[in-house]
Design a protein around this motif. Structure first.
Motif, PDB file in Angstrom:
ATOM      1  N   UNK A 101      20.966  -2.596  87.101  1.00  0.00           N
ATOM      2  CA  UNK A 101      21.761  -3.357  87.028  1.00  0.00           C
ATOM      3  C   UNK A 101      23.278  -2.329  87.141  1.00  0.00           C
ATOM      4  N   UNK A 102      24.348  -2.939  86.981  1.00  0.00           N
ATOM      5  CA  UNK A 102      25.674  -1.744  87.173  1.00  0.00           C
ATOM      6  C   UNK A 102      25.647  -0.724  86.480  1.00  0.00           C
ATOM      7  N   UNK A 103      25.742   0.597  86.943  1.00  0.00           N
ATOM      8  CA  UNK A 103      25.607   1.567  85.959  1.00  0.00           C
ATOM      9  C   UNK A 103      26.947   1.929  85.222  1.00  0.00           C
ATOM     10  N   UNK A 104      26.874   2.023  83.984  1.00  0.00           N
ATOM     11  CA  UNK A 104      27.982   2.474  83.214  1.00  0.00           C
ATOM     12  C   UNK A 104      27.956   3.658  82.398  1.00  0.00           C
ATOM     13  N   UNK A 105      26.642   3.795  82.215  1.00  0.00           N
ATOM     14  CA  UNK A 105      26.310   5.003  81.589  1.00  0.00           C
ATOM     15  C   UNK A 105      24.896   5.398  81.647  1.00  0.00           C
ATOM     16  N   UNK A 106      24.703   6.670  82.030  1.00  0.00           N
ATOM     17  CA  UNK A 106      23.401   7.281  82.322  1.00  0.00           C
ATOM     18  C   UNK A 106      22.698   8.324  81.259  1.00  0.00           C
ATOM     19  N   UNK A 107      21.479   8.309  81.162  1.00  0.00           N
ATOM     20  CA  UNK A 107      20.725   9.262  80.401  1.00  0.00           C
ATOM     21  C   UNK A 107      20.164  10.388  81.184  1.00  0.00           C
ATOM     22  N   UNK A 108      19.921  11.482  80.807  1.00  0.00           N
ATOM     23  CA  UNK A 108      19.221  12.548  81.300  1.00  0.00           C
ATOM     24  C   UNK A 108      18.571  13.210  80.496  1.00  0.00           C
ATOM     25  N   UNK A 109      16.966  13.250  80.586  1.00  0.00           N
ATOM     26  CA  UNK A 109      16.092  13.894  79.936  1.00  0.00           C
ATOM     27  C   UNK A 109      16.069  15.289  80.332  1.00  0.00           C
ATOM     28  N   UNK A 110      16.116  16.468  79.758  1.00  0.00           N
ATOM     29  CA  UNK A 110      16.181  17.782  80.476  1.00  0.00           C
ATOM     30  C   UNK A 110      15.129  18.510  79.736  1.00  0.00           C
ATOM     31  N   UNK A 111      14.205  19.169  80.587  1.00  0.00           N
ATOM     32  CA  UNK A 111      13.164  20.148  80.141  1.00  0.00           C
ATOM     33  C   UNK A 111      13.304  21.306  80.397  1.00  0.00           C
ATOM     34  N   UNK A 112      13.358  22.154  79.325  1.00  0.00           N
ATOM     35  CA  UNK A 112      13.522  23.580  79.456  1.00  0.00           C
ATOM     36  C   UNK A 112      12.699  24.389  78.374  1.00  0.00           C
ATOM     37  N   UNK A 113      12.649  25.587  78.373  1.00  0.00           N
ATOM     38  CA  UNK A 113      11.803  26.333  77.363  1.00  0.00           C
ATOM     39  C   UNK A 113      12.754  26.908  76.054  1.00  0.00           C
ATOM     40  N   UNK A 114      11.649  27.365  75.328  1.00  0.00           N
ATOM     41  CA  UNK A 114      12.397  27.797  73.797  1.00  0.00           C
ATOM     42  C   UNK A 114      12.549  29.096  73.934  1.00  0.00           C
ATOM     43  N   UNK A 115      12.082  29.920  74.853  1.00  0.00           N
ATOM     44  CA  UNK A 115      12.107  31.394  74.992  1.00  0.00           C
ATOM     45  C   UNK A 115      12.436  31.692  76.505  1.00  0.00           C
ATOM     46  N   UNK A 149      13.718  21.758  74.390  1.00  0.00           N
ATOM     47  CA  UNK A 149      13.655  23.307  74.770  1.00  0.00           C
ATOM     48  C   UNK A 149      14.976  23.992  74.188  1.00  0.00           C
ATOM     49  N   UNK A 150      14.910  24.941  73.509  1.00  0.00           N
ATOM     50  CA  UNK A 150      15.884  25.694  72.772  1.00  0.00           C
ATOM     51  C   UNK A 150      16.957  26.247  73.759  1.00  0.00           C
ATOM     52  N   UNK A 151      16.550  26.777  74.981  1.00  0.00           N
ATOM     53  CA  UNK A 151      17.234  27.432  75.834  1.00  0.00           C
ATOM     54  C   UNK A 151      18.167  26.362  76.685  1.00  0.00           C
ATOM     55  N   UNK A 152      17.471  25.045  76.937  1.00  0.00           N
ATOM     56  CA  UNK A 152      18.832  24.349  77.535  1.00  0.00           C
ATOM     57  C   UNK A 152      19.706  23.720  76.568  1.00  0.00           C
ATOM     58  N   UNK A 153      19.058  23.484  75.085  1.00  0.00           N
ATOM     59  CA  UNK A 153      20.011  22.902  74.185  1.00  0.00           C
ATOM     60  C   UNK A 153      21.140  23.841  73.887  1.00  0.00           C
ATOM     61  N   UNK A 154      20.902  25.453  73.761  1.00  0.00           N
ATOM     62  CA  UNK A 154      21.861  26.310  73.483  1.00  0.00           C
ATOM     63  C   UNK A 154      23.039  26.426  74.633  1.00  0.00           C
ATOM     64  N   UNK A 155      22.382  26.180  75.919  1.00  0.00           N
ATOM     65  CA  UNK A 155      23.254  26.450  77.112  1.00  0.00           C
ATOM     66  C   UNK A 155      24.260  25.167  77.081  1.00  0.00           C
ATOM     67  N   UNK A 156      23.858  24.068  76.893  1.00  0.00           N
ATOM     68  CA  UNK A 156      24.398  22.815  77.182  1.00  0.00           C
ATOM     69  C   UNK A 156      25.572  22.750  75.933  1.00  0.00           C
ATOM     70  N   UNK A 158      20.607   3.843  83.359  1.00  0.00           N
ATOM     71  CA  UNK A 158      19.677   4.593  84.175  1.00  0.00           C
ATOM     72  C   UNK A 158      19.180   5.522  83.358  1.00  0.00           C
ATOM     73  N   UNK A 159      18.071   6.224  83.547  1.00  0.00           N
ATOM     74  CA  UNK A 159      17.459   7.327  82.854  1.00  0.00           C
ATOM     75  C   UNK A 159      16.781   8.184  84.080  1.00  0.00           C
ATOM     76  N   UNK A 160      17.034   9.484  83.865  1.00  0.00           N
ATOM     77  CA  UNK A 160      16.627  10.573  84.586  1.00  0.00           C
ATOM     78  C   UNK A 160      15.935  11.347  83.905  1.00  0.00           C
ATOM     79  N   UNK A 161      14.846  11.833  84.478  1.00  0.00           N
ATOM     80  CA  UNK A 161      14.083  13.065  84.010  1.00  0.00           C
ATOM     81  C   UNK A 161      14.191  14.541  84.859  1.00  0.00           C
ATOM     82  N   UNK A 162      14.570  15.569  84.263  1.00  0.00           N
ATOM     83  CA  UNK A 162      15.086  16.625  84.931  1.00  0.00           C
ATOM     84  C   UNK A 162      14.184  17.696  84.556  1.00  0.00           C
ATOM     85  N   UNK A 163      13.200  18.383  85.326  1.00  0.00           N
ATOM     86  CA  UNK A 163      12.428  19.314  84.889  1.00  0.00           C
ATOM     87  C   UNK A 163      11.821  20.009  86.232  1.00  0.00           C
TER      88      UNK A 163
END
Length: 290
Positions: free
Chosen positions: A72-86, A120-127, A168-173
């Motif tokens: 469908x027409x893309x108005x908003x996109x979700x990204x699932x981002x996988x990083x580490x905690x340490x 993941x904590x590293x990704x959360x803190x960075x973003x 849309x939903x994307x998975x980033x890993x």
């Protein structure tokens, strides 16, 4: 000179202690990597078979009308981002976060056009430091995560796509190849690829009978399938993290050994110079008395 030798000896001892730590961390990561790799590889046949069944049901039941199969027409996109905690994992986190930030800047002129589900904590803190819109987060995953650990965030991302909050939903890993190779990957999770492409790629030919109906099974199976893909990506990410840690700690151990060798050589030269200086002074004193 004695003070300089004492400092060198103290530095050698410090580097030796560091080498012991990095060597232990390398061995721990290596022992955990095998289990994580086996778990990631064991999940792949299940997800592939599930993909085959979903494609078969959708092909036989006009399944393209299901929201998870329709673009469908893309108005908003979700990204699932996988990083580490340490940290201490080489470029594991930096590589995927660099790829994600570049992707966001290229695709979206405004931060209102996307939401981030961060694992993941590293990704959360960075973003978070850079004021990216984080919708949900999961931290402190074990080295062998279970589906229950990520069920909430996976269900949330899939259900918000179904309700239309995201188009849309994307998975980033990091996709695991081997202990020294992990590939930063961004895959489109939803909407799913057209059924014809899945059948062509996987050679779907089996026929199934369903109760109460194929449509009813598809309605339940598609969300579960999407959640399974998220879990499989997290297992890949965890294996990649441990592989990166093992490689990084192995490199640190080798560098420490080289540094110890260089410092030992410097220490021996300083010691030799000190002994030579003492002998020269003794000889000079003896000559002065004669």
């Amino acid at each position: 000179m004695a003070r300089s030798m004492r400092d060198i000896k103290r530095q050698i001892k410090s580097v030796q202690n560091t080498r012991q730590i990095t060597k232990a961390m390398e061995m721990v990561a290596a022992s955990k990597l095998r289990k994580a790799q086996e778990k990631a590889e064991a999940a792949r046949p299940y997800s592939e078979k599930l993909k085959e069944v979903v494609a078969s049901i959708a092909a036989g039941s006009q399944g393209a009308s299901h929201p998870m199969l329709v673009s469908r027409p893309v108005k908003k996109t979700a990204y699932i981002i996988v990083t580490s905690d340490r940290g201490l994992a080489g470029g594991y986190n930096a590589n995927i976060l660099r790829k994600v930030t570049m992707l966001l800047s290229e695709r979206h002129p405004s931060k209102d056009e996307y939401g981030l589900f961060v694992i993941g904590r590293k990704g959360r803190d960075f973003l978070r430091r850079r004021d990216y819109p984080i919708v949900e987060e999961v931290t402190e995953l074990s080295d062998t995560p279970t589906f229950a650990d990520i069920k909430t965030i996976a269900y949330s991302a899939v259900s918000q796509f179904e309700t239309g909050a995201y188009d849309e939903v994307y998975i980033c890993y990091n996709r695991f190849v081997n202990a020294i190779s992990q590939i930063p990957t961004v895959d489109r999770l939803l909407p799913m690829e057209p059924v014809e492409q899945q059948e062509k790629a996987h050679g779907v030919s089996a026929l199934y009978e369903y109760e109460p109906s194929a449509e009813g099974v598809l309605e339940v199976l598609l969300p579960k399938y999407a959640e399974t893909l998220i879990y499989s990506a997290i297992l890949d990410g965890k294996a990649s993290e441990l592989g990166a840690k093992m490689t990084a700690m192995g490199s640190a151990t080798k560098n420490a050994s080289k540094m110890i060798g260089s410092l030992t050589l410097t220490y021996n030269r300083a010691r030799q110079a000190a002994i030579t200086q003492e002998i020269t002074e003794i000889v000079a004193g003896a000559n002065a008395q004669s």
